[in-house]
Motif scaffolding. Structure first.
Motif, PDB file in Angstrom:
ATOM      1  N   THR A 170      -4.389  16.233  -2.356  1.00 52.68           N
ATOM      2  CA  THR A 170      -3.781  15.156  -1.565  1.00 52.68           C
ATOM      3  C   THR A 170      -4.798  14.026  -1.355  1.00 52.68           C
ATOM      4  O   THR A 170      -5.993  14.186  -1.635  1.00 52.68           O
TER       5      THR A 170
ATOM      6  N   ASN B 228       1.748  27.724   2.873  1.00 53.13           N
ATOM      7  CA  ASN B 228       1.400  26.981   4.086  1.00 53.13           C
ATOM      8  C   ASN B 228       1.615  27.891   5.282  1.00 53.13           C
ATOM      9  O   ASN B 228       2.573  28.666   5.305  1.00 53.13           O
TER      10      ASN B 228
ATOM     11  N   LYS C 162      -5.629  19.626   3.024  1.00 48.27           N
ATOM     12  CA  LYS C 162      -6.597  19.796   4.110  1.00 48.27           C
ATOM     13  C   LYS C 162      -6.542  21.196   4.724  1.00 48.27           C
ATOM     14  O   LYS C 162      -7.487  21.624   5.406  1.00 48.27           O
TER      15      LYS C 162
ATOM     16  N   THR D  36       0.168   6.878  -4.326  1.00 49.96           N
ATOM     17  CA  THR D  36      -0.950   6.005  -4.669  1.00 49.96           C
ATOM     18  C   THR D  36      -1.947   6.737  -5.569  1.00 49.96           C
ATOM     19  O   THR D  36      -3.075   6.290  -5.748  1.00 49.96           O
TER      20      THR D  36
ATOM     21  N   SER E 272       0.746  19.635   3.524  1.00 46.63           N
ATOM     22  CA  SER E 272       1.865  19.533   4.476  1.00 46.63           C
ATOM     23  C   SER E 272       3.150  19.069   3.794  1.00 46.63           C
ATOM     24  O   SER E 272       4.238  19.467   4.203  1.00 46.63           O
TER      25      SER E 272
ATOM     26  N   GLY F  37       0.802  -1.219   0.000  1.00 46.46           N
ATOM     27  CA  GLY F  37       0.000   0.000   0.000  1.00 46.46           C
ATOM     28  C   GLY F  37       0.831   1.263   0.000  1.00 46.46           C
ATOM     29  O   GLY F  37       0.361   2.325   0.370  1.00 46.46           O
TER      30      GLY F  37
END
Ligand code: FAD
Length: 332
Positions: free
Chosen positions: A245, A297, A220, A263, A278, A143
């Motif tokens: 993300t 950020n 986020k 992924t 992040s 994964g």
């Protein structure tokens, strides 16, 4: 196994054009071939593909095997597998690379079965142990939690499919000289079990992220789906594609195909805006090769700043509206 020599790259041709990943693989294959001190060859099948052979040489190959045949007009597993296997059995390469495209994956797995050899799928790193003449094909495993390096010790050729946009193509050099080897192949349409009746292109899909020149990606840090609207607005104003993300995809703010990272998609745009992201390693894996990275950020220690070309420390909710306003004025 000692008989097997040389690095091969399958050259995928669609609509009369060589797929970008094949050129990238010639760049990666060149390094492997130089280390092993063997030739790098392209293998190109299709109808009317002969005029493309020089492009393969310019992109780094020493030679190109070309099978130009009407039965190979459209990709079909059966005919392409036959063509590739006949060549591989005749010339015995030690390494054979394919792009991890739908056709490349399909072909590589069929060829591996027919030649009774191993295949590492979806590779993101390639190297070679020169002494043992072993291809070291690495890919995310479990994964994405670890990178696994996979070896094929007992069979040849050693085969791998490689994700598009991960390797770098060489600058085409029109002065490069190489050998073009035209191969005859006995193929008869009546022996084929499948026919291509028509090809229907999916015109509803927007330009894929992998092809985008400018990407505005959000994380986020945008707070919620309303906050994320700023990402869409900025992208609209500058004509960019939108990505994000895994966390925003999981929150339902974006579709899965817009996820960037280990992924998700691997992207290499000219400009990548990372806003409220992040910079987790799994995200950075998918965007670190962008030409210019602009990160916004509010945390000055966010890891995204380690890969950013320009960093803006501040609140995205204040900065992005200002950017939108400025870009709107510039485009007047
Ligand atoms: P966060 O990590 O929560 O970061 C939010 C950032 O926004 C913070 O740095 C914060 O300082 C900043 N911020 C907050 N408010 C503001 C504001 N007002 N203005 C500006 N900045 C602000 N992730 C991927 O992206 N792609 C993948 O493919 C992927 N694959 C994964 C595979 C595995 C096996 C695992 C375990 C994880 C994977 N992840 C992937 C998840 C990854 O580890 C991170 O959890 C994810 O990337 C974090 O997303 P984020 O940056 O949006 O959120």
């Amino acid at each position: 196994m000692e008989e097997n020599q040389g690095v091969w790259v399958f050259i995928e041709v669609n609509d009369g054009t060589i797929e970008g990943v094949s050129l990238e693989l010639l760049g990666a294959g060149r390094k492997l071939a130089d280390k092993l001190e063997v030739p790098l060859s392209g293998v190109m099948l299709g109808q009317g593909v002969m005029p493309l052979a020089n492009e393969v040489i310019y992109a780094g190959a020493d030679q190109v095997y070309v099978v130009d045949h009407p039965v190979l007009k459209n990709y079909r597993t059966e005919s392409y597998m036959k063509g590739v296997c006949v060549l591989a059995e005749k010339y015995k390469p030690e390494i054979f690379l394919y792009g991890a495209t739908p056709n490349g994956k399909d072909l590589a797995s069929a060829v591996a079965t027919d030649l009774s050899t191993g295949l590492t799928a979806d590779t993101t790193m390639l190297d070679v142990d020169v002494e043992k003449r072993l291809l070291e094909a690495s890919r995310p495993a479990f994964g994405g939690n670890i990178m696994a390096t996979i070896l094929c010790k007992k069979h040849r050729p050693q085969m791998a499919t490689v994700r598009p946009k991960v390797m770098k193509a060489l600058e085409p050099d029109e002065g490069r000289k190489g050998i073009i080897i035209e191969e005859e192949l006995e193929l008869r349409e009546e022996d084929m079990r499948t026919k291509v009746l028509r090809i229907v292109k999916d015109v509803t899909k927007k330009a894929s992220l992998a092809e985008a020149h400018v990407i505005v990606a959000g994380g986020k840090g945008l707070g919620d789906i309303q906050g994320f609207q700023l990402i869409h607005e900025l992208a609209e104003v500058i004509g960019a594609s939108v990505g994000g993300t895994r966390d925003v995809v999981e929150a339902g703010w974006l579709k899965h195909e817009q996820q960037i990272g280990q992924t998700g998609e691997t992207v290499t745009p000219k400009i990548y805006f990372a806003i409220g992201i992040s910079g987790a390693i799994q995200h950075v894996e998918g965007m670190k090769n962008s030409e210019l990275i602009i990160a916004i950020n509010k945390d000055a220690n966010a890891p995204i700043f380690d890969v950013a070309t320009y960093g803006i420390v501040g609140d995205a909710m204040e900065i992005v509206p200002k950017l939108i306003k400025q870009f709107k004025e510039l485009s007047k």
